[in-house]
Motif scaffolding. Structure first.
Motif, PDB file in Angstrom:
ATOM      1  N   LEU A 164       0.706  -1.204  -0.092  1.00  0.00           N
ATOM      2  CA  LEU A 164      -0.171   0.081   0.170  1.00  0.00           C
ATOM      3  C   LEU A 164       0.846   1.098  -0.138  1.00  0.00           C
ATOM      4  O   LEU A 164       0.248   2.524   0.164  1.00  0.00           O
ATOM      5  CB  LEU A 164      -0.977  -0.036   1.236  1.00  0.00           C
ATOM      6  CG  LEU A 164      -2.071  -0.979   1.282  1.00  0.00           C
ATOM      7  CD1 LEU A 164      -2.808  -0.999   2.580  1.00  0.00           C
ATOM      8  CD2 LEU A 164      -2.996  -1.250   0.049  1.00  0.00           C
ATOM      9  N   PHE A 165       2.193   1.264  -0.045  1.00  0.00           N
ATOM     10  CA  PHE A 165       3.102   2.328   0.158  1.00  0.00           C
ATOM     11  C   PHE A 165       3.919   2.169  -1.277  1.00  0.00           C
ATOM     12  O   PHE A 165       4.245   1.495  -1.989  1.00  0.00           O
ATOM     13  CB  PHE A 165       3.861   2.458   1.303  1.00  0.00           C
ATOM     14  CG  PHE A 165       3.140   2.410   2.595  1.00  0.00           C
ATOM     15  CD1 PHE A 165       3.176   3.924   3.116  1.00  0.00           C
ATOM     16  CD2 PHE A 165       2.227   1.602   3.261  1.00  0.00           C
ATOM     17  CE1 PHE A 165       2.482   4.143   4.294  1.00  0.00           C
ATOM     18  CE2 PHE A 165       1.840   1.737   4.397  1.00  0.00           C
ATOM     19  CZ  PHE A 165       1.762   2.949   5.002  1.00  0.00           C
ATOM     20  N   THR A 201       8.357   7.500   3.049  1.00  0.00           N
ATOM     21  CA  THR A 201       7.727   6.573   2.691  1.00  0.00           C
ATOM     22  C   THR A 201       6.235   7.279   2.397  1.00  0.00           C
ATOM     23  O   THR A 201       5.597   8.158   3.277  1.00  0.00           O
ATOM     24  CB  THR A 201       7.446   5.526   3.578  1.00  0.00           C
ATOM     25  OG1 THR A 201       8.550   4.887   3.679  1.00  0.00           O
ATOM     26  CG2 THR A 201       6.548   4.454   3.042  1.00  0.00           C
ATOM     27  N   THR A 202       5.834   7.188   1.156  1.00  0.00           N
ATOM     28  CA  THR A 202       4.294   7.706   0.833  1.00  0.00           C
ATOM     29  C   THR A 202       3.324   6.919   0.590  1.00  0.00           C
ATOM     30  O   THR A 202       3.488   5.567   0.168  1.00  0.00           O
ATOM     31  CB  THR A 202       4.536   8.593  -0.366  1.00  0.00           C
ATOM     32  OG1 THR A 202       4.916   7.826  -1.244  1.00  0.00           O
ATOM     33  CG2 THR A 202       5.280   9.710  -0.252  1.00  0.00           C
ATOM     34  N   PHE A 203       2.158   6.979   1.023  1.00  0.00           N
ATOM     35  CA  PHE A 203       0.901   5.969   1.397  1.00  0.00           C
ATOM     36  C   PHE A 203       0.390   6.077  -0.220  1.00  0.00           C
ATOM     37  O   PHE A 203      -0.018   7.196  -0.839  1.00  0.00           O
ATOM     38  CB  PHE A 203      -0.192   6.315   2.321  1.00  0.00           C
ATOM     39  CG  PHE A 203      -1.304   5.456   2.063  1.00  0.00           C
ATOM     40  CD1 PHE A 203      -0.988   4.023   2.783  1.00  0.00           C
ATOM     41  CD2 PHE A 203      -2.632   5.964   1.744  1.00  0.00           C
ATOM     42  CE1 PHE A 203      -2.329   3.320   2.667  1.00  0.00           C
ATOM     43  CE2 PHE A 203      -3.675   5.152   1.591  1.00  0.00           C
ATOM     44  CZ  PHE A 203      -3.510   3.687   2.314  1.00  0.00           C
ATOM     45  N   GLU A 204       0.411   4.931  -0.747  1.00  0.00           N
ATOM     46  CA  GLU A 204      -0.450   4.858  -2.409  1.00  0.00           C
ATOM     47  C   GLU A 204      -1.574   4.380  -2.374  1.00  0.00           C
ATOM     48  O   GLU A 204      -2.194   4.355  -3.577  1.00  0.00           O
ATOM     49  CB  GLU A 204       0.547   4.072  -3.181  1.00  0.00           C
ATOM     50  CG  GLU A 204       2.042   4.690  -3.509  1.00  0.00           C
ATOM     51  CD  GLU A 204       1.980   5.845  -4.326  1.00  0.00           C
ATOM     52  OE1 GLU A 204       0.955   5.681  -5.228  1.00  0.00           O
ATOM     53  OE2 GLU A 204       2.831   6.794  -4.291  1.00  0.00           O
ATOM     54  N   GLY A 205      -2.327   3.662  -1.112  1.00  0.00           N
ATOM     55  CA  GLY A 205      -3.427   3.045  -1.371  1.00  0.00           C
ATOM     56  C   GLY A 205      -3.497   1.911  -2.241  1.00  0.00           C
ATOM     57  O   GLY A 205      -2.305   1.104  -2.162  1.00  0.00           O
ATOM     58  N   PHE A 206      -4.172   1.776  -3.168  1.00  0.00           N
ATOM     59  CA  PHE A 206      -4.369   0.845  -4.143  1.00  0.00           C
ATOM     60  C   PHE A 206      -3.390   1.050  -5.454  1.00  0.00           C
ATOM     61  O   PHE A 206      -3.848   0.471  -6.437  1.00  0.00           O
ATOM     62  CB  PHE A 206      -5.725   0.150  -4.381  1.00  0.00           C
ATOM     63  CG  PHE A 206      -6.404  -0.228  -3.267  1.00  0.00           C
ATOM     64  CD1 PHE A 206      -6.111  -1.601  -2.973  1.00  0.00           C
ATOM     65  CD2 PHE A 206      -7.250   0.350  -2.267  1.00  0.00           C
ATOM     66  CE1 PHE A 206      -6.607  -2.329  -1.794  1.00  0.00           C
ATOM     67  CE2 PHE A 206      -7.817  -0.178  -1.314  1.00  0.00           C
ATOM     68  CZ  PHE A 206      -7.735  -1.777  -1.004  1.00  0.00           C
ATOM     69  N   GLY A 207      -2.611   2.095  -5.334  1.00  0.00           N
ATOM     70  CA  GLY A 207      -2.074   2.471  -6.519  1.00  0.00           C
ATOM     71  C   GLY A 207      -1.026   1.572  -7.085  1.00  0.00           C
ATOM     72  O   GLY A 207      -1.187   1.542  -8.290  1.00  0.00           O
ATOM     73  N   GLY A 265       7.155  -2.081  -3.190  1.00  0.00           N
ATOM     74  CA  GLY A 265       5.585  -1.883  -3.333  1.00  0.00           C
ATOM     75  C   GLY A 265       4.999  -2.946  -4.422  1.00  0.00           C
ATOM     76  O   GLY A 265       4.046  -3.325  -4.234  1.00  0.00           O
ATOM     77  N   LEU A 266       5.360  -2.738  -5.615  1.00  0.00           N
ATOM     78  CA  LEU A 266       4.871  -3.427  -6.618  1.00  0.00           C
ATOM     79  C   LEU A 266       5.235  -4.975  -6.572  1.00  0.00           C
ATOM     80  O   LEU A 266       4.163  -5.586  -6.670  1.00  0.00           O
ATOM     81  CB  LEU A 266       5.329  -2.986  -8.009  1.00  0.00           C
ATOM     82  CG  LEU A 266       5.118  -1.669  -8.535  1.00  0.00           C
ATOM     83  CD1 LEU A 266       5.841  -1.352  -9.644  1.00  0.00           C
ATOM     84  CD2 LEU A 266       3.767  -1.496  -8.897  1.00  0.00           C
ATOM     85  N   GLY A 267       6.199  -5.388  -6.266  1.00  0.00           N
ATOM     86  CA  GLY A 267       6.556  -6.689  -5.766  1.00  0.00           C
ATOM     87  C   GLY A 267       5.618  -7.318  -4.660  1.00  0.00           C
ATOM     88  O   GLY A 267       5.013  -8.530  -5.021  1.00  0.00           O
TER      89      GLY A 267
END
Length: 308
Positions: free
Chosen positions: A51-52, A65-71, A277-279
């Protein structure tokens, strides 16, 4: 005057039944604690990282670290390569599962029809394949099918044919190695189940004129269905998340990523590209897919009246 009865009313059985219902959970509590610490917490951390925006810059502390949610999930779902890798993973895993179950069940039946010495030799050979580390087994299979020094090409007269160059031949080579190291589990488990079947049942089927295939299909398979459920689910989980064989035998996913599966794709995103995050998001997607497949499979069996 008649005195009231001194007998007390019968005690309710609810307390005793409640204790009996709690007893299995008390016995399972130590194992549940270990599984919770080894599985639940890592899965929680994996979902949290997904989620980050979590790259090498965040790991080293250079950027916050920035929160991306479901990005991260939106990014992988919009990537065409992800869908191509997912399709390849599903097809490859299905082929591995079917092949593993077929080879394992056939050899389990064979074990019941040979004498003690050949049975012992086959069991030892199978357990040796099962105990071989995935890296070692993959390296050995690469040597066997090597274009320059491999004995398989010499026996088949294929010259310097490269099995790992083509997409389908590389997947086929990996499938052979996966089946080789996976069928012993199916073979031993199904063999133990066959030995537990009463001999009178098999003798009655043989006296009725049933062939070996008919005995397996109409007698053994229905009686062994709970065992087959276990080995099928285990095979689906193992084969869907194959990593070592693909990574070693295709040198990280093949030419231009033609032999990528989801596990290797997640590894590349997380460690080769430092997109942790993607992994992690790909790992969560894999987990959800495996849970969905397992639940659907069990639900279908329950609809058929199977006790699991």
């Amino acid at each position: 005057m008649v005195r009231g009865s001194s007998r007390s009313s019968p005690r309710p059985l609810g307390g005793r039944s409640s204790r009996h219902q709690k007893a299995p959970w008390l016995y399972l509590a130590p194992a549940l604690v270990v599984l919770g610490s080894l599985l639940v917490y890592p899965i929680y951390q994996l979902g949290l990282i997904s989620l980050f925006q979590y790259t090498q810059a965040q790991v080293s502390g250079g950027e916050p670290t920035t929160f991306e949610g479901f990005g991260n999930y939106a990014e992988i779902f919009s990537d065409n390569q992800f869908w191509q890798v997912l399709l390849a993973t599903v097809v490859f895993a299905a082929a591995c599962v079917v092949s593993t179950l077929g080879v394992g069940c056939a050899l389990a039946v064979l074990l019941t029809r040979v004498r003690a010495v050949p049975r012992l030799v086959l069991m030892l050979a199978a357990l040796g394949a099962w105990a071989t580390p995935a890296v070692t087994g993959s390296t050995v299979w690469l040597f066997l099918f090597d274009a320059d020094f491999g004995p398989v090409n010499r026996v088949l007269g294929l010259g310097d044919h490269s099995w790992t160059y083509g997409r389908f031949s590389a997947f086929f080579l990996v499938l052979l190695e996966v089946v080789w190291c996976s069928f012993p589990f199916v073979m031993v488990t199904v063999y133990a189940g066959i030995r537990a079947v009463p001999g009178e049942v098999l003798e009655a089927a043989a006296l009725d004129g049933a062939s070996h295939w008919r005995i397996w299909r109409s007698v053994l398979a229905p009686m062994l269905r709970p065992i087959l459920v276990v080995v099928t689910i285990q095979s689906v989980i193992w084969d869907f998340k194959v990593f070592t064989q693909i990574y070693v035998m295709t040198n990280g996913g093949g030419i231009a990523g033609q032999n990528l599966v989801l596990n290797v794709y997640a590894y590349q995103q997380a460690f080769a590209s430092s997109q942790y995050g993607l992994g992690s998001a790909i790992g969560i997607v894999m987990l959800l897919i495996l849970l969905a497949v397992t639940l659907v499979y069990l639900r279908l069996l329950r609809r058929q009246g199977e006790e699991l």
